[in-house]
Motif scaffolding. Structure first.
Motif, PDB file in Angstrom:
ATOM      1  N   HIS A   4       0.876  -1.169   0.000  1.00 47.59           N
ATOM      2  CA  HIS A   4       0.000   0.000   0.000  1.00 47.59           C
ATOM      3  C   HIS A   4       0.908   1.212   0.000  1.00 47.59           C
ATOM      4  O   HIS A   4       1.676   1.419   0.932  1.00 47.59           O
ATOM      5  N   SER A   5       0.855   1.998  -1.084  1.00 48.06           N
ATOM      6  CA  SER A   5       1.778   3.120  -1.195  1.00 48.06           C
ATOM      7  C   SER A   5       1.119   4.320  -1.853  1.00 48.06           C
ATOM      8  O   SER A   5       0.123   4.185  -2.565  1.00 48.06           O
ATOM      9  N   VAL A   6       1.711   5.495  -1.614  1.00 45.20           N
ATOM     10  CA  VAL A   6       1.256   6.738  -2.236  1.00 45.20           C
ATOM     11  C   VAL A   6       2.478   7.423  -2.830  1.00 45.20           C
ATOM     12  O   VAL A   6       3.571   7.370  -2.269  1.00 45.20           O
ATOM     13  N   HIS A   7       2.282   8.060  -3.982  1.00 51.99           N
ATOM     14  CA  HIS A   7       3.364   8.691  -4.731  1.00 51.99           C
ATOM     15  C   HIS A   7       2.888  10.002  -5.320  1.00 51.99           C
ATOM     16  O   HIS A   7       1.704  10.179  -5.587  1.00 51.99           O
ATOM     17  N   HIS A   8       3.836  10.914  -5.575  1.00 47.75           N
ATOM     18  CA  HIS A   8       3.533  12.141  -6.320  1.00 47.75           C
ATOM     19  C   HIS A   8       3.696  11.871  -7.810  1.00 47.75           C
ATOM     20  O   HIS A   8       4.666  11.239  -8.230  1.00 47.75           O
ATOM     21  N   ASP A   9       2.783  12.359  -8.611  1.00 50.94           N
ATOM     22  CA  ASP A   9       2.897  12.308 -10.065  1.00 50.94           C
ATOM     23  C   ASP A   9       3.981  13.318 -10.468  1.00 50.94           C
ATOM     24  O   ASP A   9       3.863  14.500 -10.168  1.00 50.94           O
ATOM     25  N   VAL A  10       5.039  12.866 -11.125  1.00 52.36           N
ATOM     26  CA  VAL A  10       6.143  13.770 -11.462  1.00 52.36           C
ATOM     27  C   VAL A  10       5.768  14.772 -12.549  1.00 52.36           C
ATOM     28  O   VAL A  10       6.432  15.792 -12.705  1.00 52.36           O
ATOM     29  N   GLU A  11       4.707  14.497 -13.297  1.00 48.36           N
ATOM     30  CA  GLU A  11       4.242  15.457 -14.296  1.00 48.36           C
ATOM     31  C   GLU A  11       3.228  16.442 -13.729  1.00 48.36           C
ATOM     32  O   GLU A  11       3.006  17.495 -14.322  1.00 48.36           O
ATOM     33  N   ASP A  12       2.623  16.097 -12.617  1.00 46.38           N
ATOM     34  CA  ASP A  12       1.652  16.980 -11.963  1.00 46.38           C
ATOM     35  C   ASP A  12       1.784  16.806 -10.459  1.00 46.38           C
ATOM     36  O   ASP A  12       1.126  15.946  -9.869  1.00 46.38           O
ATOM     37  N   PRO A  13       2.633  17.601  -9.810  1.00 50.06           N
ATOM     38  CA  PRO A  13       2.893  17.425  -8.373  1.00 50.06           C
ATOM     39  C   PRO A  13       1.669  17.586  -7.460  1.00 50.06           C
ATOM     40  O   PRO A  13       1.736  17.250  -6.291  1.00 50.06           O
ATOM     41  N   LEU A  14       0.568  18.079  -8.000  1.00 52.78           N
ATOM     42  CA  LEU A  14      -0.650  18.175  -7.192  1.00 52.78           C
ATOM     43  C   LEU A  14      -1.431  16.859  -7.184  1.00 52.78           C
ATOM     44  O   LEU A  14      -2.398  16.719  -6.449  1.00 52.78           O
ATOM     45  N   THR A  15      -1.004  15.891  -7.990  1.00 56.34           N
ATOM     46  CA  THR A  15      -1.697  14.614  -8.071  1.00 56.34           C
ATOM     47  C   THR A  15      -0.963  13.560  -7.252  1.00 56.34           C
ATOM     48  O   THR A  15       0.243  13.379  -7.398  1.00 56.34           O
TER      49      THR A  15
END
Length: 97
Positions: free
Chosen positions: A38-49
């Motif tokens: 179970h993990s969460v990550h930042h979208d590198v193309e959209d840091p708000l996602t």
């Protein structure tokens, strides 16, 4: 194995709070029976996602996770902070050898 992917887009002013809620949810979820990842990550193309990746031993374990009151509270809280409703995809997967 069940694989779950999901995403949610924060408002600039809510990103820090959403990230904190996401980390609490991920850490709690990892302790549940049947949770393999179970993990969460930042979208590198959209840091708000924020992007979520989950692996569950079977659908029963995932369904039990969905019934945990803290899981629905997390979805409610994050939805209130998001620019649009969160997305979720659920896959039934078999390993390739």
């Amino acid at each position: 194995m069940i694989i779950v992917t999901g995403s949610v887009k924060a408002q600039p002013a809510t990103l820090a709070q959403m990230r904190e809620l996401a980390l609490e949810h991920v850490h709690r979820s990892r302790t549940e029976p049947g949770c393999l990842l179970h993990s969460v990550h930042h979208d590198v193309e959209d840091p708000l996602t924020l992007l979520f990746l989950e692996h569950w031993v079977d659908r029963a374990a995932l369904d039990a996770h969905f019934r945990v009151p803290a899981s629905s509270a997390f979805v409610t809280a994050v939805t209130a902070l998001a620019t649009e409703p969160p997305t979720i995809q659920i896959y039934d997967a078999e390993p390739v050898h």
